[in-house]
Design an enzyme around this catalytic site. Sequence first.
Site, PDB file in Angstrom:
ATOM      1  N   ASN A   1     -32.297  12.073 -82.121  1.00 42.34           N
ATOM      2  CA  ASN A   1     -33.245  11.247 -81.365  1.00 42.34           C
ATOM      3  C   ASN A   1     -34.649  11.770 -81.663  1.00 42.34           C
ATOM      4  OD1 ASN A   1     -34.757   9.882 -79.487  1.00 42.34           O
ATOM      5  ND2 ASN A   1     -33.869  10.915 -77.692  1.00 42.34           N
TER       6      ASN A   1
ATOM      7  N   LYS B   1     -37.422  10.612 -80.893  1.00 44.38           N
ATOM      8  CA  LYS B   1     -38.426  10.309 -79.864  1.00 44.38           C
ATOM      9  C   LYS B   1     -39.687   9.778 -80.553  1.00 44.38           C
ATOM     10  CE  LYS B   1     -36.153  13.536 -76.852  1.00 44.38           C
ATOM     11  NZ  LYS B   1     -36.209  14.434 -75.693  1.00 44.38           N
TER      12      LYS B   1
ATOM     13  N   HIS C   1     -32.315   6.465 -71.710  1.00 49.84           N
ATOM     14  CA  HIS C   1     -32.707   7.868 -71.856  1.00 49.84           C
ATOM     15  C   HIS C   1     -33.506   8.289 -70.620  1.00 49.84           C
ATOM     16  CE1 HIS C   1     -34.619  11.497 -73.305  1.00 49.84           C
ATOM     17  NE2 HIS C   1     -33.642  11.550 -74.197  1.00 49.84           N
TER      18      HIS C   1
ATOM     19  N   GLU D   1     -36.106   9.865 -70.303  1.00 47.41           N
ATOM     20  CA  GLU D   1     -37.557   9.669 -70.424  1.00 47.41           C
ATOM     21  C   GLU D   1     -37.935   8.221 -70.129  1.00 47.41           C
ATOM     22  OE1 GLU D   1     -37.832  11.487 -74.289  1.00 47.41           O
ATOM     23  OE2 GLU D   1     -37.359  13.409 -73.357  1.00 47.41           O
TER      24      GLU D   1
ATOM     25  N   GLU E   1     -26.667  13.911 -70.676  1.00 45.17           N
ATOM     26  CA  GLU E   1     -27.852  14.718 -70.921  1.00 45.17           C
ATOM     27  C   GLU E   1     -28.407  15.211 -69.587  1.00 45.17           C
ATOM     28  OE1 GLU E   1     -29.726  13.718 -74.996  1.00 45.17           O
ATOM     29  OE2 GLU E   1     -30.674  12.494 -73.477  1.00 45.17           O
TER      30      GLU E   1
ATOM     31  N   GLY F   1     -35.277  19.330 -73.831  1.00 43.27           N
ATOM     32  CA  GLY F   1     -36.556  19.830 -74.324  1.00 43.27           C
ATOM     33  C   GLY F   1     -37.017  21.120 -73.668  1.00 43.27           C
TER      34      GLY F   1
ATOM     35  N   SER G   1     -31.247  20.375 -75.551  1.00 42.59           N
ATOM     36  CA  SER G   1     -31.472  21.640 -76.270  1.00 42.59           C
ATOM     37  C   SER G   1     -30.277  22.050 -77.122  1.00 42.59           C
ATOM     38  CB  SER G   1     -31.852  22.763 -75.289  1.00 42.59           C
ATOM     39  OG  SER G   1     -33.039  22.425 -74.590  1.00 42.59           O
TER      40      SER G   1
HETATM   41  P1  PGA Z   1     -33.614  17.937 -76.855  1.00 45.44           P
HETATM   42  O1  PGA Z   1     -33.587  16.368 -76.452  1.00 45.44           O
HETATM   43  O2  PGA Z   1     -32.518  18.148 -77.855  1.00 45.44           O
HETATM   44  O3  PGA Z   1     -34.996  18.156 -77.416  1.00 45.44           O
HETATM   45  O4  PGA Z   1     -33.382  18.706 -75.591  1.00 45.44           O
HETATM   46  C1  PGA Z   1     -32.390  15.663 -76.330  1.00 45.44           C
HETATM   47  C2  PGA Z   1     -32.670  14.249 -75.922  1.00 45.44           C
HETATM   48  O5  PGA Z   1     -33.560  14.053 -75.078  1.00 45.44           O
HETATM   49  O6  PGA Z   1     -32.041  13.276 -76.408  1.00 45.44           O
END
Ligand code: PGA
Length: 261
Positions: free
Chosen positions: A12, A14, A102, A104, A174, A180, A220
């Site tokens: 992903n 982003k 997601h 976000e 998630e 993140g 992560s």
């Molecule tokens: P990350 O993000 O691996 O940077 O923690 C995962 C995601 O939000 O899909």
Amino acid sequence: MSRERTPLMAGNWKMNLNHLEGVAHVQRMAFALKGEDYDACEVVVLTPFTDLRSIQVLVEADKLRIGYGSQDISRHAQGAYTGEVSGAMLAKLGCSYAVVGHSERRQYHGETNVVINAKAKAALANGITPIICYGEALEIREAGDQVLFSLGQVAECLEGFTPEEASSVVLAYEPIWAIGTGLTASPTDAQEVCGATRGWLAEHFGSDVADQIRILYGGSMKASNVASLMAQPDIDGGLVGGASLDPDEFVAMARYRLAAG
Ligand code: PGA
């Protein structure tokens, strides 16, 4: 443990990598990945909308086995929805996947489970596999309610789905506190929710459907922890943010089986 489900490593990106950077990134991945890697694990990149056409051209011209998709999709089929991108448009670009829900987008765009449900249906209506995200915030985990909360999200996101429709989705657990942040859920913690999710799917759609659905972990995930997470019986892949921006690291993650021994 069932490994009839093909593992899926999905990057992903982003809001990173413009279309030129995206093409270079996919080329670097393709250079490193071998036939046996794709046989063992499906490899997918989920890119900004603006990258998709360039990646389609590259993948088709070079017959790459890397899949790609979007990070969102409109719940509407067409019309006066300024700024939105429809499932039909994404299908025309050869997208196999679309991320929906997601955290976000839930946080910054107010997306609810009802909206996510409609987006997942819009994806399926266009032959695109929705990757439906769910997972709890830190307070909920601290209260010990992660399973109940996560299953509630899954139930609303899949409300009204037939078993056949449900069998065509990918779920991505998630936990928000792990996204993140560098904090990864322990393999046991991730398995707890992913295993409970499969149990819920079996109750609602039957065990055949539950056995078919891939459940990813995200938060992560990186080359150093992928093998221990993938060793869990109900984790079928990863939704990888930060670590997918390094093509070498992401390729190493798709090859987690080599580190698993
Ligand atoms: P990350 O993000 O691996 O940077 O923690 C995962 C995601 O939000 O899909």
